[in-house]
Design an enzyme around this catalytic site. Sequence first.
Site, PDB file in Angstrom:
ATOM      1  N   ARG A 103      71.545  38.464  86.830  1.00 23.36           N
ATOM      2  CA  ARG A 103      72.045  39.676  87.479  1.00 23.36           C
ATOM      3  C   ARG A 103      70.920  40.696  87.535  1.00 23.36           C
ATOM      4  O   ARG A 103      70.315  41.014  86.515  1.00 23.36           O
ATOM      5  CB  ARG A 103      73.214  40.218  86.654  1.00 23.36           C
ATOM      6  CG  ARG A 103      73.958  41.334  87.315  1.00 23.36           C
ATOM      7  CD  ARG A 103      75.200  41.679  86.567  1.00 23.36           C
ATOM      8  NE  ARG A 103      74.947  42.190  85.224  1.00 23.36           N
ATOM      9  CZ  ARG A 103      75.739  43.039  84.592  1.00 23.36           C
ATOM     10  NH1 ARG A 103      76.848  43.437  85.156  1.00 23.36           N
ATOM     11  NH2 ARG A 103      75.462  43.451  83.384  1.00 23.36           N
ATOM     12  N   THR A 107      70.765  46.466  90.958  1.00 23.51           N
ATOM     13  CA  THR A 107      71.737  46.335  92.058  1.00 23.51           C
ATOM     14  C   THR A 107      73.029  45.675  91.588  1.00 23.51           C
ATOM     15  O   THR A 107      74.034  45.703  92.297  1.00 23.51           O
ATOM     16  CB  THR A 107      71.155  45.441  93.173  1.00 23.51           C
ATOM     17  OG1 THR A 107      70.923  44.139  92.625  1.00 23.51           O
ATOM     18  CG2 THR A 107      69.866  46.000  93.723  1.00 23.51           C
ATOM     19  N   ASP A 203      75.987  42.312  75.037  1.00 21.15           N
ATOM     20  CA  ASP A 203      75.313  41.336  75.898  1.00 21.15           C
ATOM     21  C   ASP A 203      75.444  39.962  75.254  1.00 21.15           C
ATOM     22  O   ASP A 203      74.855  39.696  74.192  1.00 21.15           O
ATOM     23  CB  ASP A 203      73.837  41.733  76.062  1.00 21.15           C
ATOM     24  CG  ASP A 203      73.154  40.844  77.087  1.00 21.15           C
ATOM     25  OD1 ASP A 203      73.166  39.600  76.904  1.00 21.15           O
ATOM     26  OD2 ASP A 203      72.628  41.367  78.075  1.00 21.15           O
ATOM     27  N   ASP A 206      72.149  38.002  74.646  1.00 24.24           N
ATOM     28  CA  ASP A 206      71.354  38.553  73.544  1.00 24.24           C
ATOM     29  C   ASP A 206      72.002  38.246  72.191  1.00 24.24           C
ATOM     30  O   ASP A 206      71.313  37.950  71.227  1.00 24.24           O
ATOM     31  CB  ASP A 206      71.223  40.077  73.682  1.00 24.24           C
ATOM     32  CG  ASP A 206      70.300  40.464  74.834  1.00 24.24           C
ATOM     33  OD1 ASP A 206      69.682  39.558  75.425  1.00 24.24           O
ATOM     34  OD2 ASP A 206      70.231  41.661  75.143  1.00 24.24           O
TER      35      ASP A 206
HETATM   36  N1  URA Z   1      77.286  40.519  80.567  1.00 19.65           N
HETATM   37  C1  URA Z   1      77.339  40.606  79.218  1.00 19.65           C
HETATM   38  O1  URA Z   1      76.696  39.860  78.498  1.00 19.65           O
HETATM   39  N2  URA Z   1      78.149  41.561  78.691  1.00 19.65           N
HETATM   40  C2  URA Z   1      78.883  42.406  79.424  1.00 19.65           C
HETATM   41  O2  URA Z   1      79.612  43.242  78.872  1.00 19.65           O
HETATM   42  C3  URA Z   1      78.809  42.276  80.838  1.00 19.65           C
HETATM   43  C4  URA Z   1      78.002  41.328  81.380  1.00 19.65           C
END
Ligand code: URA
Length: 212
Positions: A103, A107, A203, A206
């Site tokens: 992603r 954008t 995330d 992560d």
């Molecule tokens: N991607 C993620 O890892 N966490 C989110 O909250 C949204 C997209």
Amino acid sequence: METLVVDHPLVAHKLTALRDVTTDSPTFRRLADELVTLLAYEATRQVRVTELTVRTPVAPATGVRLAQPYPLVVPILRAGLGMLEGMTRLLPTAEVGFLGMIRDESTLQAQTYATRLPEDLSGRQVYVLDPMLATGGTLAAAIRFLFDRGADDVTAICLLAAPEGIAHLDEALSDAGRPVRLVTAALDERLNENGYIVPGLGDAGDRLYGVV
Ligand code: URA
């Protein structure tokens, strides 16, 4: 799109620990793996089977086995990889394809950077693994890609989903003419201004693999 939020105390228990900011990466990976297996149990309710007869030590018995072609499991790189083992534990004969999508944080649009999938997916049931259904851009692009290669029906398995993501998938795939299902452990409140699910779990990539 048919959406199933799996309502089960074990699912809720594992998800709560995943959300917890103090949960370390090794524990996060293990819990994600276990949670996916629970979600996969529900997600595969409509997996295709064929009937067969076996002989027990006592008498013939009719049963079923997975139909061919076997289902295809597609983790979306990178975070979807953390869901792969939990899925194939339940579907060991499934084939596995890979789709690398990222992603663009400015954008919020999805871009494909890697594919390793059969060219022809005609007649295939596909299970897409992506932990977070946030804006829905990545998942919509991935499902569209699979339909373009001929996939019959697609079930997305996500640890968490946001209402915005579900609405986007509904709209983006309204003309697909083929079934799309979503199976998730929870439907959260909303997205924040950075596209993160609230309350979410942060995330997912992560937390699974560290920040690279
Ligand atoms: N991607 C993620 O890892 N966490 C989110 O909250 C949204 C997209």
